[in-house]
Write an enzyme that holds these catalytic residues in place. Structure first.
Site, PDB file in Angstrom:
ATOM      1  CG  HIS A 106      45.550  43.044  36.063  1.00 20.42           C
ATOM      2  ND1 HIS A 106      45.660  44.396  36.304  1.00 20.42           N
ATOM      3  CD2 HIS A 106      44.254  42.737  36.294  1.00 20.42           C
ATOM      4  CE1 HIS A 106      44.502  44.883  36.689  1.00 20.42           C
ATOM      5  NE2 HIS A 106      43.625  43.888  36.692  1.00 20.42           N
ATOM      6  CB  SER A 140      43.540  42.435  39.610  1.00 19.80           C
ATOM      7  OG  SER A 140      42.249  42.137  40.076  1.00 19.80           O
ATOM      8  CE  LYS A 200      42.619  45.291  33.687  1.00 22.54           C
ATOM      9  NZ  LYS A 200      41.618  46.300  34.023  1.00 22.54           N
TER      10      LYS A 200
HETATM   11  N1  PLP Z   1      39.521  40.652  33.985  1.00 25.76           N
HETATM   12  C1  PLP Z   1      40.320  41.144  34.950  1.00 25.76           C
HETATM   13  C2  PLP Z   1      41.232  40.221  35.712  1.00 25.76           C
HETATM   14  C3  PLP Z   1      40.317  42.525  35.224  1.00 25.76           C
HETATM   15  O1  PLP Z   1      41.091  43.033  36.193  1.00 25.76           O
HETATM   16  C4  PLP Z   1      39.448  43.373  34.481  1.00 25.76           C
HETATM   17  C5  PLP Z   1      39.396  44.838  34.726  1.00 25.76           C
HETATM   18  O2  PLP Z   1      39.536  45.370  35.739  1.00 25.76           O
HETATM   19  C6  PLP Z   1      38.645  42.802  33.497  1.00 25.76           C
HETATM   20  C7  PLP Z   1      38.700  41.441  33.272  1.00 25.76           C
HETATM   21  C8  PLP Z   1      37.731  43.640  32.669  1.00 25.76           C
HETATM   22  O3  PLP Z   1      38.472  44.253  31.652  1.00 25.76           O
HETATM   23  P1  PLP Z   1      37.821  45.396  30.748  1.00 25.76           P
HETATM   24  O4  PLP Z   1      38.173  46.679  31.403  1.00 25.76           O
HETATM   25  O5  PLP Z   1      38.430  45.229  29.403  1.00 25.76           O
HETATM   26  O6  PLP Z   1      36.356  45.124  30.748  1.00 25.76           O
END
Ligand code: PLP
Length: 395
Positions: free
Chosen positions: A211, A183, A242
């Protein structure tokens, strides 16, 4: 709290501020969209939300959520394995399973929670987790909770992954763990290489597709679809927070808070382009008639291409490829912070990222495109970046 502890915290805060690492929150007073309103009344264009398909303020989803709240109430007042599962949770899980062609799905309240619960539950000290160095913090935390042996390979580096697989060869089970999209960099993982190595060494593969779910790949089925390895990934975690609305993962029991929220995520799934979602959208019949599914992704990628092409012509160095996360690489942390501030003054809301979120010397402004942006919005951002970049000597 003791006076000592409070003074310790104040000193810590001061040193963060001195190092330029202190993060202050910007408060917004509008819905999340391409244009937002800040607490001081300024209206700005938002280029740093995960609002890929532009659904965060979708009228249809809001209506569905309202109806679901009326019907199912605000919360479950229990965990799933006692009496906290509603028919909507089951339907959403079944819909996600059909969408991603998985055997099963289990909802968590967030992907952070799903990643936190995954490794400890499945693996123990006889096993090995082989994790990409740039994996998300929630994976790192989740791996720490597990008793499995830990191995780390350099980002997306297949030779290094192979070396770690050989090192871990005596473990009972080996799980390769990667983000589908990194990300901070907008890079899609080499899932083809990873799945090939997994097969060669008899390892399993877990992908966090936060993502990617809903918009990466021809039908929005994520990085496995994009890389042509659907059916070869053993565990997928992801978020509807997202591209749509709630967290989920493929296996094991967790805790999802409200039936109402699951119900509002169902129509969100129908806005991804997939053939089965429509039959679950009984909460708002207008969604069935919603015709912009594929168009949302097309618009998202058209915006991403437009921004990438124009901003790189302007002289900026970019990271990533083929993804709406487009990091503008600046190197210096204070330049990134300063530039983000100046862009905000010109009505472009972006954030500078520096160490420890990204490696030292690789500070950047991570822009994120959305289907909600118009071409004119994208052009305005490019113009502002160019002006500020020249002013600060970044280009
Ligand atoms: N995994 C990744 C790669 C993320 O970018 C994020 C959030 O920024 C998460 C997990 C966590 O997701 P959630 O907002 O559903 O807790």
């Amino acid at each position: 709290m003791t006076a000592n502890f409070i003074s310790h915290l104040s000193m810590e805060l001061e040193s963060l501020k001195k190092a330029g690492l202190y993060k202050s929150e910007r408060v917004i007073t509008s819905t999340q969209s391409s244009d937002i309103e800040l607490a001081d009344g300024r209206k700005v264009l938002n280029f740093c939300a995960n609002n890929y398909l532009g659904l965060a303020d979708s009228r249809e989803l809001r209506e569905a959520a309202k109806q679901a709240l009326d019907r199912y109430g605000y919360g479950m007042a229990s965990v799933r394995f006692i009496c906290g599962t509603q028919v909507e949770h089951k339907q959403l899980e079944a819909t996600i399973s059909r969408f991603l062609s998985t055997e099963d799905t289990i909802l968590y309240s967030s992907c952070f929670d799903a990643n936190g619960g995954l490794f400890e539950t499945l693996l123990d000290e006889q096993d090995a987790i082989i994790s990409d160095a740039l994996n998300h913090a929630s994976i790192i935390d989740g791996v720490r909770l597990s008793k499995a042996k830990r191995f780390r390979y350099a980002n997306n580096d297949m030779a290094d992954l192979e070396a770690r697989l050989q090192e871990a060869k005596d473990s009972r089970f080996r799980l390769i763990v990667t983000d589908g999209v990194f990300s901070m960099d907008g890079i899609i993982a080499n899932l083809k290489g990873i799945c090939d190595l997994a097969e060669k060494y008899g390892a399993m593969v877990m992908v966090d597709d936060s993502h990617a779910v809903g918009f990466v790949g021809k039908h929005g089925r994520g990085s496995a679809e994009y890389c042509g390895v659907e059916g070869r990934v053993d565990i997928i975690t992801g978020t509807l927070g997202k591209a749509a609305g709630r967290g989920f993962r493929r296996i094991y029991i967790g805790q999802a808070r409200g039936g109402g929220l699951a119900a509002s995520a169902l129509p969100a799934l129908s806005l991804f382009q997939h053939p089965h979602a429509g039959d679950c959208c009984r909460f708002d019949p207008s969604i069935r008639a919603y015709r912009t599914r594929g168009e949302l992704r097309e618009r998202l990628y058209a915006n991403a291409d437009r921004f990438r092409t124009k901003i790189s012509k302007a002289g900026f160095t970019l990271a990533g490829a083929n993804h709406p996360i487009i990091p503008v690489m600046l190197g210096d942390a204070s330049l990134a912070q300063h530039m983000a501030e100046k862009l905000l003054q010109r009505g472009i809301y972006v954030v500078g990222f520096s160490f420890p979120v990204v490696p030292k010397g690789q500070a950047r402004i991570r822009t994120q495109m959305s289907a909600a942006h118009s071409s004119a919005d994208v052009d305005r951002a490019v113009e502002a970046f160019t002006e500020v970049g020249k002013e600060l000597g970044a280009i």
